[in-house]
Design an enzyme around this catalytic site. Sequence first.
Site, mmCIF file in Angstrom:
data_model
loop_
_atom_site.group_PDB
_atom_site.id
_atom_site.type_symbol
_atom_site.label_atom_id
_atom_site.label_comp_id
_atom_site.label_asym_id
_atom_site.label_seq_id
_atom_site.Cartn_x
_atom_site.Cartn_y
_atom_site.Cartn_z
ATOM 1 N N ARG A 146 33.976 18.867 27.868
ATOM 2 C CA ARG A 146 35.164 19.684 28.700
ATOM 3 C C ARG A 146 34.736 19.527 29.892
ATOM 4 N NH1 ARG A 146 37.572 25.378 28.296
ATOM 5 N NH2 ARG A 146 37.907 25.946 30.207
ATOM 6 N N ASP A 184 50.284 34.414 28.382
ATOM 7 C CA ASP A 184 49.305 35.553 28.040
ATOM 8 C C ASP A 184 50.006 36.910 29.078
ATOM 9 O OD1 ASP A 184 47.451 34.021 27.270
ATOM 10 O OD2 ASP A 184 47.930 33.576 29.785
ATOM 11 N N ARG A 212 53.088 37.897 27.075
ATOM 12 C CA ARG A 212 52.366 38.266 25.165
ATOM 13 C C ARG A 212 51.778 39.387 25.323
ATOM 14 N NH1 ARG A 212 49.655 32.696 24.737
ATOM 15 N NH2 ARG A 212 50.804 31.430 24.145
ATOM 16 N N HIS A 244 43.497 31.752 32.463
ATOM 17 C CA HIS A 244 44.768 31.319 31.746
ATOM 18 C C HIS A 244 43.357 30.275 30.396
ATOM 19 C CE1 HIS A 244 48.224 30.080 28.667
ATOM 20 N NE2 HIS A 244 47.063 28.865 29.044
#
Length: 310
Positions: A85, A145, A148, A172
Amino acid sequence: MKVGIVGAGMVGSATAYALGLRGIASEVVLVDLDPALAEAHALDIAHAMPFASGTSISHGDYDHLRDAGVVVIAAGVAQRSGETRTDLLSRNAAVFRTVVGEITRVCPDAILLVASNPVDIMTQIATAYSGLPNHRVIGSGTILDTARFRSLLGAHLRVSPRSIHAYVLGEHGDSQVLAWSGARAGTVPVALFGAQIGAPVTDAVRAEIDSKTRNAAYTIIKGKGSTYYGIGAGLARIVGAIRQDEQAVLSVSSVTALIEGVRDVALSVPRVVGREGISTELLPDLDTHERAALQRSASKLRGLFEAVTL
Ligand code: ADP
């Protein structure tokens, strides 16, 4: 207002489409490393405009972004197999060095709206490379988010999500924090309202809403590879707030001087957004658990940012 979009992939093109359908921008210019892709999306979206609005949709190079009020950055590279990552982050930082440098050269007065993931880190990188004040570099953060969360709460309580006041804070990503203690339907706390209408917000209901909010992207990616319509509409919402100088409260990411003891970290809290970017932030009432979770989210993001080679 003219809006530039750098990175005309799925997210960039969905943003252009949302801006055009809603007539939020007078002009949208798509720029991509792959000019044929930018041209193809621009043409396709332009052909929808006679059914929608007078927005002009085109493609071009960086010089065509001159006088843009907002530039959306949706450029990025995909993870290679075996890549960590942090390595991916460093490669994306290199992309941003070029992209942000070009944007600030051509339109130094534009507000930067960052959509590339991991969005909080990329927002902090864009802020560093641009030299702009923190309030003029906005990341899409948890805007989606939050949407949602509101729509799941609204469905449970049989209330329009637009009348639900609730926010997702922090990253996020996996460490995000659903701020349940401040969540309201109208002005009534959701637990109280749920009890009143015979739809109690039990621990099981909370767990399900939490999981569906947190894992929505995984479900979408499993089915079709990536997410773009939702975030495209969210980005168009932020651009609309800037264009109208709306002073709208939106959960977006920005470098924050101090939050839960963590200094200089980009993450989302509700912020007031208008023509000059972010004017202020409004941290909702949080209980002890939520504050601890926000602290963990902020520490995680700060650690990730420090690991990136700028
Ligand atoms: P997403 O689903 O996040 O939109 P995509 O891969 O579809 O991801 O889009 C990312 C876009 O960013 C691609 O079209 C790619 O060509 C573009 N891109 C990558 N690097 C650069 C760069 N340096 N400048 C401009 N665009 C770039």
